[in-house]
Design a protein around this motif. Structure first.
Motif, PDB file in Angstrom:
ATOM      1  N   TYR A  36       0.850  -1.200   0.000  1.00 50.21           N
ATOM      2  CA  TYR A  36       0.000   0.000   0.000  1.00 50.21           C
ATOM      3  C   TYR A  36       0.879   1.242   0.000  1.00 50.21           C
ATOM      4  N   ASP A  37       0.452   2.242  -0.726  1.00 47.54           N
ATOM      5  CA  ASP A  37       1.124   3.530  -0.694  1.00 47.54           C
ATOM      6  C   ASP A  37       0.619   4.336   0.489  1.00 47.54           C
ATOM      7  N   ARG A  38       1.391   5.330   0.898  1.00 46.12           N
ATOM      8  CA  ARG A  38       0.963   6.206   1.977  1.00 46.12           C
ATOM      9  C   ARG A  38      -0.374   6.856   1.630  1.00 46.12           C
ATOM     10  N   GLY A  39      -1.307   6.794   2.573  1.00 45.52           N
ATOM     11  CA  GLY A  39      -2.629   7.377   2.374  1.00 45.52           C
ATOM     12  C   GLY A  39      -3.634   6.452   1.719  1.00 45.52           C
ATOM     13  N   GLU A  40      -3.211   5.265   1.318  1.00 47.20           N
ATOM     14  CA  GLU A  40      -4.125   4.332   0.646  1.00 47.20           C
ATOM     15  C   GLU A  40      -5.013   3.624   1.669  1.00 47.20           C
ATOM     16  N   THR A  41      -6.275   3.443   1.309  1.00 42.31           N
ATOM     17  CA  THR A  41      -7.239   2.782   2.193  1.00 42.31           C
ATOM     18  C   THR A  41      -7.059   1.273   2.143  1.00 42.31           C
ATOM     19  N   ILE A  42      -7.061   0.652   3.317  1.00 46.10           N
ATOM     20  CA  ILE A  42      -6.993  -0.810   3.410  1.00 46.10           C
ATOM     21  C   ILE A  42      -8.400  -1.385   3.530  1.00 46.10           C
ATOM     22  N   PHE A  43      -9.209  -0.791   4.380  1.00 45.51           N
ATOM     23  CA  PHE A  43     -10.646  -1.095   4.403  1.00 45.51           C
ATOM     24  C   PHE A  43     -11.370   0.087   5.017  1.00 45.51           C
ATOM     25  N   LEU A  44     -12.682   0.132   4.821  1.00 43.40           N
ATOM     26  CA  LEU A  44     -13.492   1.240   5.296  1.00 43.40           C
ATOM     27  C   LEU A  44     -14.441   0.795   6.408  1.00 43.40           C
ATOM     28  N   GLY A  58       6.123  -0.943   7.664  1.00 43.07           N
ATOM     29  CA  GLY A  58       5.416   0.325   7.627  1.00 43.07           C
ATOM     30  C   GLY A  58       4.442   0.493   8.775  1.00 43.07           C
ATOM     31  N   TRP A  59       3.519   1.466   8.611  1.00 36.73           N
ATOM     32  CA  TRP A  59       2.584   1.824   9.675  1.00 36.73           C
ATOM     33  C   TRP A  59       1.163   1.913   9.128  1.00 36.73           C
ATOM     34  N   ALA A 100      -3.058   3.197   5.321  1.00 39.68           N
ATOM     35  CA  ALA A 100      -1.597   3.184   5.397  1.00 39.68           C
ATOM     36  C   ALA A 100      -1.111   4.601   5.681  1.00 39.68           C
ATOM     37  N   VAL A 101      -0.353   4.778   6.746  1.00 41.42           N
ATOM     38  CA  VAL A 101       0.185   6.110   7.043  1.00 41.42           C
ATOM     39  C   VAL A 101       1.630   6.231   6.565  1.00 41.42           C
ATOM     40  N   SER A 102       2.142   5.150   6.003  1.00 42.10           N
ATOM     41  CA  SER A 102       3.419   5.160   5.297  1.00 42.10           C
ATOM     42  C   SER A 102       3.301   4.052   4.251  1.00 42.10           C
ATOM     43  N   ALA A 103       4.234   3.994   3.330  1.00 45.39           N
ATOM     44  CA  ALA A 103       4.254   2.849   2.424  1.00 45.39           C
ATOM     45  C   ALA A 103       4.373   1.596   3.284  1.00 45.39           C
ATOM     46  N   ALA A 173      13.659   8.565  15.207  1.00 43.25           N
ATOM     47  CA  ALA A 173      12.875   9.150  14.124  1.00 43.25           C
ATOM     48  C   ALA A 173      11.399   9.044  14.488  1.00 43.25           C
ATOM     49  N   LEU A 174      10.667  10.124  14.346  1.00 45.14           N
ATOM     50  CA  LEU A 174       9.222  10.064  14.571  1.00 45.14           C
ATOM     51  C   LEU A 174       8.621   9.223  13.442  1.00 45.14           C
ATOM     52  N   PRO A 175       7.881   8.175  13.763  1.00 46.67           N
ATOM     53  CA  PRO A 175       7.472   7.201  12.744  1.00 46.67           C
ATOM     54  C   PRO A 175       6.408   7.689  11.769  1.00 46.67           C
ATOM     55  N   TYR A 176       5.669   8.723  12.144  1.00 48.27           N
ATOM     56  CA  TYR A 176       4.656   9.280  11.258  1.00 48.27           C
ATOM     57  C   TYR A 176       4.445  10.738  11.608  1.00 48.27           C
ATOM     58  N   ASP A 177       3.603  11.432  10.832  1.00 44.75           N
ATOM     59  CA  ASP A 177       3.520  12.887  10.985  1.00 44.75           C
ATOM     60  C   ASP A 177       2.919  13.289  12.335  1.00 44.75           C
ATOM     61  N   LYS A 178       3.188  14.549  12.704  1.00 43.22           N
ATOM     62  CA  LYS A 178       2.815  15.032  14.034  1.00 43.22           C
ATOM     63  C   LYS A 178       1.305  15.115  14.223  1.00 43.22           C
ATOM     64  N   MET A 179       0.561  15.305  13.134  1.00 44.99           N
ATOM     65  CA  MET A 179      -0.897  15.311  13.230  1.00 44.99           C
ATOM     66  C   MET A 179      -1.398  13.959  13.733  1.00 44.99           C
TER      67      MET A 179
END
Length: 233
Positions: A36-44, A58-59, A100-103, A173-179
């Motif tokens: 999965y690419d960053r930002g891609e939905t895995i399920f809804l 990844g995360w 996915a919050v990262s690849a 390293a911070l693993p994902y963005d601060k938001m």
């Protein structure tokens, strides 16, 4: 990552590592392997659950949309973590969405395969229960943090969990963005910024997506201290 490397990580996940080898082989042979690419939905949220998921690299975040349209982060998972066990085995809708919050690489185990094996060998159910209780304990710990720690202490605990040692200094390293960090810790982004500022007093310096910790023991003492002592810090 090679397929053999993916299998090795999957074998060490909480979900699979306690299972007999023949069952692990069966599950791996029927698994679906996805990138999965960053930002891609895995399920809804509200989709019917048909698989159990294991993060290989990844995360991934689980979140719910509130009636006001805001996003509430429920959990964040990384290598070796599994999720979706309880709903997949009951064939009910997901109560959350996954993104996915990262690849990342994720292994999906179709729930009918796991249910079939559980009917053959009840021992598999113990592994499923262990994974489910781990998720429950994690949520209880998050609730305890929200009630018993200040925002800066929660951030300190988050940083300590990223350290690969228990003494001296550390650069993580911070693993994902601060938001997302703010959402994961039950804070607003501006509250996270204030928390980072307060942690300067105990030797933490934030440099973009890295945290420089001068003294891990000092930071741990701060995280575990009485919250009443830290309101003014």
């Amino acid at each position: 990552m090679s397929h053999e490397a993916q299998k090795a990580i999957a074998r060490q996940s909480l979900l699979l590592r306690s299972l007999p080898e023949q069952h692990v082989e069966t599950l791996l042979s029927h698994a679906i392997w996805r990138q999965y690419d960053r930002g891609e939905t895995i399920f809804l949220q509200e989709e019917t659950a048909r698989a159990i998921h294991v993060v290989l690299e990844g995360w991934v975040k689980l979140f719910r949309m509130t009636p006001t349209g805001a996003e509430a982060v429920v959990s964040v998972f990384t290598r070796g973590d599994s999720f979706g066990e309880a709903v997949a085995l009951r064939n009910v809708p997901y109560p959350v969405s996954a993104e996915a919050v990262s690849a990342c690489d994720v292994m999906h185990i179709p729930s009918p395969i796991l249910i079939s094996l559980m009917k053959e060998d009840p021992e598999i159910g113990i592994s499923i229960l262990a994974a489910t209780f781990t998720h429950l304990h994690s949520l209880v710990a998050q609730l305890e943090q929200l009630k018993a720690q200040t925002g800066a202490q929660r951030v300190a605990e988050f940083l300590l969990n990223l350290c690969d040692s228990d003494k001296g200094g550390c650069d993580v390293a911070l693993p994902y963005d601060k938001m997302l960090i703010a959402g994961r810790l039950g804070m607003k982004p501006e509250s996270l910024s204030r928390a980072f500022s307060r942690l300067k007093a105990v030797g933490v310096k934030i440099n973009r997506n890295h945290a420089e910790i001068s003294d891990i023991a000092l930071l741990r003492d701060y995280a575990e201290s009485d919250p009443a002592e830290n309101w003014g810090r």
